[in-house]
Scaffold this motif. Structure first.
Motif, PDB file in Angstrom:
ATOM      1  N   TYR A   1       0.528  -0.941  -0.051  1.00  0.00           N
ATOM      2  CA  TYR A   1      -0.140  -0.047  -0.041  1.00  0.00           C
ATOM      3  C   TYR A   1       1.083   1.089  -0.268  1.00  0.00           C
ATOM      4  O   TYR A   1       0.511   2.160   0.877  1.00  0.00           O
TER       5      TYR A   1
ATOM      6  N   LYS B   1     -11.334  11.947 -10.647  1.00  0.00           N
ATOM      7  CA  LYS B   1     -11.175  10.491 -11.269  1.00  0.00           C
ATOM      8  C   LYS B   1     -10.517   9.956 -11.907  1.00  0.00           C
ATOM      9  O   LYS B   1      -9.536   9.384 -11.704  1.00  0.00           O
TER      10      LYS B   1
ATOM     11  N   MET C   1      -7.509  10.057  -9.648  1.00  0.00           N
ATOM     12  CA  MET C   1      -7.443   8.753  -8.988  1.00  0.00           C
ATOM     13  C   MET C   1      -6.899   7.638  -9.732  1.00  0.00           C
ATOM     14  O   MET C   1      -5.689   7.049  -9.527  1.00  0.00           O
ATOM     15  N   GLN C   2      -6.849   7.502 -10.372  1.00  0.00           N
ATOM     16  CA  GLN C   2      -6.703   6.319 -11.483  1.00  0.00           C
ATOM     17  C   GLN C   2      -5.265   6.636 -12.102  1.00  0.00           C
ATOM     18  O   GLN C   2      -4.657   5.742 -12.098  1.00  0.00           O
TER      19      GLN C   2
ATOM     20  N   ALA D   1      -3.485   5.987  -8.729  1.00  0.00           N
ATOM     21  CA  ALA D   1      -3.402   4.367  -8.657  1.00  0.00           C
ATOM     22  C   ALA D   1      -2.656   3.342  -9.929  1.00  0.00           C
ATOM     23  O   ALA D   1      -1.891   2.173  -9.373  1.00  0.00           O
TER      24      ALA D   1
ATOM     25  N   ARG E   1      -2.041   2.881  -2.895  1.00  0.00           N
ATOM     26  CA  ARG E   1      -3.225   2.826  -2.699  1.00  0.00           C
ATOM     27  C   ARG E   1      -3.623   2.965  -0.956  1.00  0.00           C
ATOM     28  O   ARG E   1      -4.869   3.096  -0.845  1.00  0.00           O
TER      29      ARG E   1
ATOM     30  N   ILE F   1     -13.788   8.669  -5.362  1.00  0.00           N
ATOM     31  CA  ILE F   1     -12.955   6.853  -5.311  1.00  0.00           C
ATOM     32  C   ILE F   1     -14.230   5.875  -5.073  1.00  0.00           C
ATOM     33  O   ILE F   1     -14.601   5.235  -5.814  1.00  0.00           O
TER      34      ILE F   1
ATOM     35  N   LYS G   1     -14.987   3.232  -7.020  1.00  0.00           N
ATOM     36  CA  LYS G   1     -15.081   1.180  -6.601  1.00  0.00           C
ATOM     37  C   LYS G   1     -16.124   0.669  -6.888  1.00  0.00           C
ATOM     38  O   LYS G   1     -16.553   0.047  -7.177  1.00  0.00           O
TER      39      LYS G   1
ATOM     40  N   PHE H   1     -11.058  -1.512  -7.384  1.00  0.00           N
ATOM     41  CA  PHE H   1     -10.213  -0.241  -7.487  1.00  0.00           C
ATOM     42  C   PHE H   1      -9.990  -0.463  -6.400  1.00  0.00           C
ATOM     43  O   PHE H   1     -10.998  -0.480  -5.462  1.00  0.00           O
ATOM     44  N   GLU H   2      -8.428   0.108  -5.335  1.00  0.00           N
ATOM     45  CA  GLU H   2      -8.161   0.673  -4.307  1.00  0.00           C
ATOM     46  C   GLU H   2      -7.603   1.947  -3.605  1.00  0.00           C
ATOM     47  O   GLU H   2      -7.078   2.127  -4.786  1.00  0.00           O
ATOM     48  N   MET H   3      -8.161   2.313  -3.046  1.00  0.00           N
ATOM     49  CA  MET H   3      -7.741   4.060  -2.777  1.00  0.00           C
ATOM     50  C   MET H   3      -8.517   4.388  -1.354  1.00  0.00           C
ATOM     51  O   MET H   3      -9.361   4.479  -1.345  1.00  0.00           O
ATOM     52  N   TYR H   4      -7.494   4.337  -0.455  1.00  0.00           N
ATOM     53  CA  TYR H   4      -7.551   4.682   0.675  1.00  0.00           C
ATOM     54  C   TYR H   4      -6.913   5.905   1.257  1.00  0.00           C
ATOM     55  O   TYR H   4      -6.440   6.141   0.453  1.00  0.00           O
TER      56      TYR H   4
END
Length: 422
Positions: A44, A69, A72-73, A76, A81, A101, A105, A111-114
């Motif tokens: 991560y 978005k 975020m892409q 990622a 992550r 996000i 998802k 798709f993971e993003m925290y």
């Protein structure tokens, strides 16, 4: 969740030390990794994030959900992550980013993003004649924390950490407050977590400069010790880049390197920079241990600017360039991963709003420039095709310097050590 008015009253009472027993509709999650599982886990990688693409932060021209978005892409695609934000209620970017996000998802369950959600904390009367650094701006800070709770409760599968304040205790920041102010809001969040308003696995911290976290004696006091002991982990900032100018005791350039080839000079300078940051972290750790505080330390911020027209440019330390940024990024990642630490590398994209001039260093810490060109540190990811079909501001991802390494090296100068009188 309760109504906004009830939540506000709750926060004010909690800040005053009143214990309340509340019910909440905040759902606890079990199918997503926790902060404890994410932090220090090389699966991560972490990064700081701001999506502003313009020269000022104004909600009227804030990035849209679709633009966020895109970002975020791209993030990622780099393998990141976990991202870190800075504000909750003053600007709309964070709210839109969380929505972005969620949409990603929903469209792709893989798709993971925290998020480590930052709540901005400031002193009373910042930038006014009535400024008082001993106390906080209660109304503003209350709104930031209130909104942090709302966001974390709405997106428990995304928001894994809340950070109370960003460099909010270090004295050279105009918004700085005493540690007791941060401690008050940390307690509010911990009470909200204990009462079920927040996911029980959500972690709470503050993110600050190494000196303000105990690394320098001027910051030592009982409230700081209590704060450090109350946090779930320590989020520490360290910037050798800035110290090439502001810390004249830090010899990032040495005379014995003068005859070496340029690339070797730069590599040695970067190795000294990372060792310098390691010593700063250990100074903070030593203070904590001396006071009985044993907490995991992660890097909340570090980075290296790629351009500057002032302290770090042609008339300064010669620190700012893409080649050195690449070396530093790779060395820092190697150090933190081997040490089992997360590093919220600063940062994903250049931020035009942060400098008074186009070439100011604060606007050029990104791994991408504002138009979405990949800087040298991630050229290899372009070659691997990881950004295929992605872009920013209508532009596909290309390389800075047209990917010409020799052209890149032409922008690099020998490291320069400034004297005290410079």
């Amino acid at each position: 969740m309760k109504t906004r008015r009830i939540r506000k009253a709750t926060l004010q009472l909690l800040a005053a030390g009143v214990v309340l027993l509340l019910t909440s509709g905040c759902k606890l999650t079990s199918d997503e990794p926790t902060a404890e599982a994410i932090l220090g886990n090389p699966a991560y990688p972490a990064m700081s994030y701001s999506g502003w693409r313009v020269t000022e932060r104004d909600n009227a021209i804030a990035p849209t959900v679709e633009e966020l978005k895109e970002d975020m892409q791209l993030i990622a695609a780099m393998g990141v992550r976990l991202i870190r934000t800075y504000n909750t209620q003053e600007f709309v970017q964070t709210e839109r980013m969380l929505a972005a996000i969620r949409e990603l998802k929903d469209a792709d369950p893989d798709f993971e993003m925290y998020v480590m959600l930052g709540a901005w904390i400031r002193c009373f009367g910042e930038d006014t004649p009535e400024v008082d650094h001993s106390r906080g701006d209660v109304e503003f800070n209350n709104l930031e924390i209130e909104r942090a709770i709302e966001m974390a409760a709405t997106y428990p599968d995304i928001v894994k950490i809340i950070a109370v304040g960003n460099e909010a205790m270090v004295h050279w920041q105009p918004h700085h407050v005493a540690p007791g102010v941060i401690l008050k809001w940390v307690r509010v969040l911990k009470a909200a977590r204990a009462e079920g308003q927040l996911d029980r696995d959500l972690w709470i911290t503050t993110s600050d400069n190494w000196a303000a976290l105990g690394g320098e004696e001027q910051y030592h006091n009982a409230d700081l010790v209590e704060l450090l002991g109350t946090l779930d982990f320590i989020s520490l900032h360290t910037y050798a880049f800035h110290d090439t100018y502001y810390n004249r005791e830090f010899e990032w350039a040495v005379s014995t390197d003068a005859e070496l080839p340029l690339k070797e000079q730069r590599m040695r300078a970067v190795e000294r920079a990372v060792a310098h940051q390691q010593s700063q972290l250990e100074a903070a750790r030593a203070y904590m241990l001396a006071n009985g505080v044993e907490k995991a330390i992660h890097i909340g911020e570090t980075g290296w600017a790629t351009r500057d027209d002032s302290h770090y440019g042609p008339e300064g330390t010669h620190a700012a360039d893409e080649y050195t940024s690449m070396l530093f990024h790779n060395e820092v990642r190697a150090w933190t991963e081997s040490a089992g630490m997360s590093c919220f590398y600063f940062q994903a994209f250049d931020e035009p709003w942060k400098s008074s001039s186009v070439d100011g260093s604060e606007s050029h810490f990104g791994l991408f420039n504002n138009e979405g060109q990949a800087k040298a540190v991630i050229w290899h990811l372009v070659d691997l095709g990881l950004f295929e079909g992605l872009g920013r501001n209508g532009n596909p991802v290309t390389k800075t310097f047209d990917g010409d390494f020799e052209h890149l090296l032409e922008s690099v100068k020998k490291p320069r050590l400034l004297k005290h009188e410079d």
